[in-house]
Design a protein around this motif. Structure first.
Motif, mmCIF file in Angstrom:
data_model
loop_
_atom_site.group_PDB
_atom_site.id
_atom_site.type_symbol
_atom_site.label_atom_id
_atom_site.label_comp_id
_atom_site.label_asym_id
_atom_site.label_seq_id
_atom_site.Cartn_x
_atom_site.Cartn_y
_atom_site.Cartn_z
ATOM 1 N N PHE A 1 0.746 -1.292 0.189
ATOM 2 C CA PHE A 1 0.232 -0.020 -0.059
ATOM 3 C C PHE A 1 1.015 1.276 0.021
ATOM 4 N N ALA A 2 2.002 1.250 0.752
ATOM 5 C CA ALA A 2 2.844 2.443 0.960
ATOM 6 C C ALA A 2 3.659 2.444 -0.387
ATOM 7 N N ALA A 3 3.981 1.455 -1.051
ATOM 8 C CA ALA A 3 4.727 1.783 -2.325
ATOM 9 C C ALA A 3 3.804 2.264 -3.579
ATOM 10 N N ALA A 4 2.540 1.931 -3.356
ATOM 11 C CA ALA A 4 1.442 2.108 -4.269
ATOM 12 C C ALA A 4 1.210 3.713 -4.100
ATOM 13 N N TYR A 5 0.891 4.065 -2.830
ATOM 14 C CA TYR A 5 1.011 5.616 -2.468
ATOM 15 C C TYR A 5 1.859 6.557 -2.967
ATOM 16 N N VAL A 6 3.124 6.033 -2.679
ATOM 17 C CA VAL A 6 4.247 6.799 -3.015
ATOM 18 C C VAL A 6 4.430 6.713 -4.729
ATOM 19 N N TYR A 7 4.136 5.833 -5.186
ATOM 20 C CA TYR A 7 4.136 5.748 -6.620
ATOM 21 C C TYR A 7 3.087 6.686 -7.487
ATOM 22 N N ARG A 8 1.860 6.739 -6.748
ATOM 23 C CA ARG A 8 0.833 7.806 -7.187
ATOM 24 C C ARG A 8 1.243 9.144 -6.995
ATOM 25 N N ILE A 9 1.798 9.413 -5.842
ATOM 26 C CA ILE A 9 2.647 10.637 -5.504
ATOM 27 C C ILE A 9 3.523 10.994 -6.616
ATOM 28 N N LYS A 10 4.256 10.340 -6.754
ATOM 29 C CA LYS A 10 5.302 10.376 -7.988
ATOM 30 C C LYS A 10 4.841 10.689 -9.278
ATOM 31 N N MET A 11 3.642 9.932 -9.563
ATOM 32 C CA MET A 11 3.031 10.062 -11.041
ATOM 33 C C MET A 11 2.290 11.472 -11.000
ATOM 34 N N GLU A 12 1.813 11.863 -10.025
ATOM 35 C CA GLU A 12 1.144 13.212 -9.800
ATOM 36 C C GLU A 12 2.129 14.222 -9.921
ATOM 37 N N SER A 13 3.121 14.376 -9.290
ATOM 38 C CA SER A 13 4.321 15.346 -9.415
ATOM 39 C C SER A 13 4.956 15.388 -10.607
ATOM 40 N N THR A 14 5.020 14.313 -11.454
ATOM 41 C CA THR A 14 5.630 14.182 -12.533
ATOM 42 C C THR A 14 4.452 14.977 -13.695
ATOM 43 N N ALA A 15 3.256 14.522 -13.391
ATOM 44 C CA ALA A 15 2.259 14.966 -14.304
ATOM 45 C C ALA A 15 2.187 16.779 -14.283
ATOM 46 N N ARG A 16 2.366 17.217 -13.022
ATOM 47 C CA ARG A 16 2.328 18.749 -12.481
ATOM 48 C C ARG A 16 3.501 19.251 -13.004
ATOM 49 N N THR A 17 4.794 18.536 -13.037
ATOM 50 C CA THR A 17 5.920 18.950 -13.379
ATOM 51 C C THR A 17 5.865 19.179 -14.914
ATOM 52 N N GLU A 18 5.252 18.397 -15.838
ATOM 53 C CA GLU A 18 4.978 18.394 -17.285
ATOM 54 C C GLU A 18 4.415 19.741 -17.411
ATOM 55 N N LYS A 19 3.114 19.984 -16.662
ATOM 56 C CA LYS A 19 2.168 20.944 -16.863
ATOM 57 C C LYS A 19 2.866 22.389 -16.794
ATOM 58 N N VAL A 20 3.699 22.398 -15.611
ATOM 59 C CA VAL A 20 4.598 23.661 -15.351
ATOM 60 C C VAL A 20 5.487 23.986 -16.495
ATOM 61 N N LEU A 21 6.127 22.950 -17.084
ATOM 62 C CA LEU A 21 7.008 23.181 -18.224
ATOM 63 C C LEU A 21 6.197 23.630 -19.353
ATOM 64 N N GLN A 22 5.186 22.923 -19.720
ATOM 65 C CA GLN A 22 4.426 23.346 -20.626
ATOM 66 C C GLN A 22 3.747 24.859 -20.577
ATOM 67 N N LEU A 23 3.539 25.048 -19.257
ATOM 68 C CA LEU A 23 3.298 26.438 -19.055
ATOM 69 C C LEU A 23 4.192 27.560 -19.133
ATOM 70 N N HIS A 24 5.320 27.133 -18.998
ATOM 71 C CA HIS A 24 6.763 27.896 -19.287
ATOM 72 C C HIS A 24 6.927 27.964 -20.799
#
Length: 127
Positions: free
Chosen positions: A15-38
């Motif tokens: 469960f912890a590994a899945a939760y950390v993986y989900r957080i990592k994917m969300e942060s990756t998606a947000r980073t991509e969005k920030v780069l796109q906005l830049h």
């Protein structure tokens, strides 16, 4: 009993590994969005800079002078076109004394605040 504890711990780890993986994917998606906005901001700034350069080119005094000479039938100003200050007409009389209250403000103060303004009659506006 130990087996149950092991299963619970393994389940918690999964469960912890899945939760950390989900957080990592969300942060990756947000980073991509920030780069796109830049990138979009950079593109818009470049477009603004290009428009400003084009405006400066169109607004150049030499260019405007050439256009005015080609399209306007203007003649140079001669000294006979100017008149003396004593030949100017007299200043019109002042309609309102500077010490008097403001006539527009007094009219605004007299307006009834209950009057409905606009295209509809008062009873239709209330409905």
């Amino acid at each position: 009993m130990m087996r149950l504890i092991h299963v619970v711990v393994i389940g918690m780890l999964v469960f912890a590994a899945a939760y950390v993986y989900r957080i990592k994917m969300e942060s990756t998606a947000r980073t991509e969005k920030v780069l796109q906005l830049h990138a979009e901001v950079r593109k818009e700034r470049e477009a603004i800079a290009q428009l400003r350069a084009e405006w400066a080119k169109l607004d150049a005094p030499g260019r405007l002078q050439g256009i005015a000479e080609r399209h306007l039938k203007l003649k140079p100003i001669t000294a006979r076109q100017f008149d003396q200050l004593k030949n100017l007409p007299a200043r019109p009389p002042s309609i309102v004394n500077p010490n008097d209250p403001d006539p527009i403000a007094s009219m605004i103060e007299k307006i009834d605040p209950d009057i409905v303004t606009g295209a509809l009659p008062a009873r239709e506006a209330a409905q």
